[in-house]
Design an enzyme around this catalytic site. Sequence first.
Site, PDB file in Angstrom:
ATOM      1  CE  LYS A  41      -2.343  -0.729   3.716  1.00 40.36           C
ATOM      2  NZ  LYS A  41      -1.737  -2.032   4.071  1.00 40.36           N
TER       3      LYS A  41
ATOM      4  CB  THR B 210       5.170   0.483  -2.833  1.00 40.03           C
ATOM      5  OG1 THR B 210       6.036  -0.016  -1.806  1.00 40.03           O
ATOM      6  CG2 THR B 210       5.954   0.621  -4.115  1.00 40.03           C
TER       7      THR B 210
ATOM      8  CE  LYS C 184       5.254  -3.482   7.017  1.00 41.81           C
ATOM      9  NZ  LYS C 184       4.143  -2.627   7.454  1.00 41.81           N
TER      10      LYS C 184
ATOM     11  CG  PHE D  41      -3.563  -4.528   8.941  1.00 40.63           C
ATOM     12  CD1 PHE D  41      -2.395  -5.157   8.545  1.00 40.63           C
ATOM     13  CD2 PHE D  41      -3.707  -4.206  10.276  1.00 40.63           C
ATOM     14  CE1 PHE D  41      -1.389  -5.464   9.460  1.00 40.63           C
ATOM     15  CE2 PHE D  41      -2.712  -4.507  11.204  1.00 40.63           C
ATOM     16  CZ  PHE D  41      -1.556  -5.137  10.788  1.00 40.63           C
TER      17      PHE D  41
ATOM     18  CG  PHE E  82       5.257  -8.519  -7.068  1.00 42.25           C
ATOM     19  CD1 PHE E  82       6.306  -8.390  -6.175  1.00 42.25           C
ATOM     20  CD2 PHE E  82       4.011  -8.004  -6.718  1.00 42.25           C
ATOM     21  CE1 PHE E  82       6.132  -7.763  -4.956  1.00 42.25           C
ATOM     22  CE2 PHE E  82       3.821  -7.376  -5.496  1.00 42.25           C
ATOM     23  CZ  PHE E  82       4.890  -7.256  -4.614  1.00 42.25           C
TER      24      PHE E  82
ATOM     25  CD1 TRP F 250       9.738  -2.214  -4.959  1.00 42.84           C
ATOM     26  CD2 TRP F 250      11.018  -2.599  -6.752  1.00 42.84           C
ATOM     27  NE1 TRP F 250      10.994  -2.563  -4.509  1.00 42.84           N
ATOM     28  CE2 TRP F 250      11.800  -2.807  -5.589  1.00 42.84           C
ATOM     29  CE3 TRP F 250      11.616  -2.780  -8.008  1.00 42.84           C
ATOM     30  CZ2 TRP F 250      13.147  -3.181  -5.639  1.00 42.84           C
ATOM     31  CZ3 TRP F 250      12.956  -3.159  -8.061  1.00 42.84           C
ATOM     32  CH2 TRP F 250      13.695  -3.359  -6.890  1.00 42.84           C
TER      33      TRP F 250
END
Length: 555
Positions: free
Chosen positions: A69, A71, A103, A300, A380, A408
């Site tokens: 979230k 990112t 994390k 979350f 991804f 990313w």
Amino acid sequence: MTDLQIAKKVNLKPITEIAEKLGIDPDLIEMYGKNKAKIPLSLINNAKAKASHLVLVSAISPTPAGEGKTTISIGLSEALNRLKKKTTVVLREPSLGPVFGIKGGATGGGYAQVLPLEDINLHFTGDFSAIEKANNLLSAIIDNNIQSKTNSLGIDPRTITWKRVFDVNDRALRNIVIGLGGTTSGIPRETGFDITAASEIMAILCIAKDLNDLKKRLGNIFIGYTFSNQPVYAKDLKVAGAMASLLQHAIKPNLVQTIEGNPAIIHGGPFANIAQGTNSVIATLMGMTFSDYTITEAGFGCDLGAEKFFDIKCQSANISPKAVVLTTTIRALKYHGGADLKSLKTPNVEALENGLPNLEKHIENILQFGVTPVIAINRFETDTTEEIESIKDFAKAKNIRVAVADVWAKGGEGAIELAQHVIEIVETSKSKFKPLYQWDNDVESKIETIAQKIYGADHVEYTSNAKRQLKRIKKLGLDNLAICVAKTEKSLSDDPKLLGRPKGFNITVREIEIASGAGFLIPITGDIMRMPGLPAHPASEGIDISDSGEISGLF
């Protein structure tokens, strides 16, 4: 390259330039070195804030693989700025517990980061330390009052609910006995430590509108009862002013920058499974004051962070989101569809489609608030075209916008399509935000509304202890507070093992905590961890600093 290696390639702009880009006179900010600063509260303009387009970034039910979230939030803000929409991303501050635990940091990733990431993920501007000190000052005053022979309120130590806090994962502090050592060392009693992000002080800081409101809320913190069964609040101990003094700088939001040199405001960090799970009202209003678009996130999944954002933060601050970005990943959908963690990188359209009901439920939840969602597929490298098309077909059938976000790897460039969808929703949609319930409804109906409409539960059950607490809450006149359900983030239900979209289940409330300073009640469901432990090999093992001061291993 790692996130840290990517960040090291960036030539950071002086924070004065970022302030000017935001529209703030550099002489007005309070410098914390060259690359970060505090923004004075006096700059908030509620009339200007009303004109800003507020966009919430949320997600499907989180999985061990992570959904990204933060990112997505950063990448979206970069893309909107590329499209000439003056945009600020407003985020939470990281807790040291996850940073040194399992994390890692919380400043985004790849080419969608906020910087300087080492500072932000470690001590930053000292906000967490100030919250910790204010929390523990109240603890010390409580125990001092119990010990006192001349200034005692007659507090029954057995009823004290307030705990000390510490911003490192340390399971040994969860349950402790204090006051040992004889008559001069205090009254022995059982208590414990929570992690700093779980403190009600954190929740208060993030819901307060200004310093006066902060001080009032600190005074309203419920402590416990006297031996004569009278409620005790922090104001009875005459400590609210001292606590507020410790928070005089922490209440001011922090200005930093994105990897592309755009403004980012980072402030506060309450957990979403026990508190409101979003940055401060003050930070959000600051971003909205100076931006056409303000991007923020809630912790979350939509069942926790987004619901609390809507029903607690938005009602308290009188703000209305214009759109919701629903972050999802192909690997998360496969996990909710029955695939195990080891196989998430393997193409599996069947598992993905079995996991789509979780996404479907979160879409339904957002629409209940009258806000239009757009699905952001956080891409991804292992994602296949067939898997992506499966989500797009699902979205088309539901008449929901969807975009692949490759932030990313590409930063703002990778979120242009997502940003265009957001702009179209905001500028053409007839969305009209409405909360799920009104605060003045009775407690049971508020809890049941959330459980049934958001989680999909059939019924709410209460333990005998929770029923007794309900009666006390009504007697104290606190039944008109908001509801902040403490629930596992791993499932829509209160059972972390029920993945996907569970049906035919009940929610069990085992106790109800009072957070009267923050302005909400906390129904506790399941086992909620407020002081995490460290793994066998914590992330701290890989963190080091060179003789020249270069930090490594933070990511």
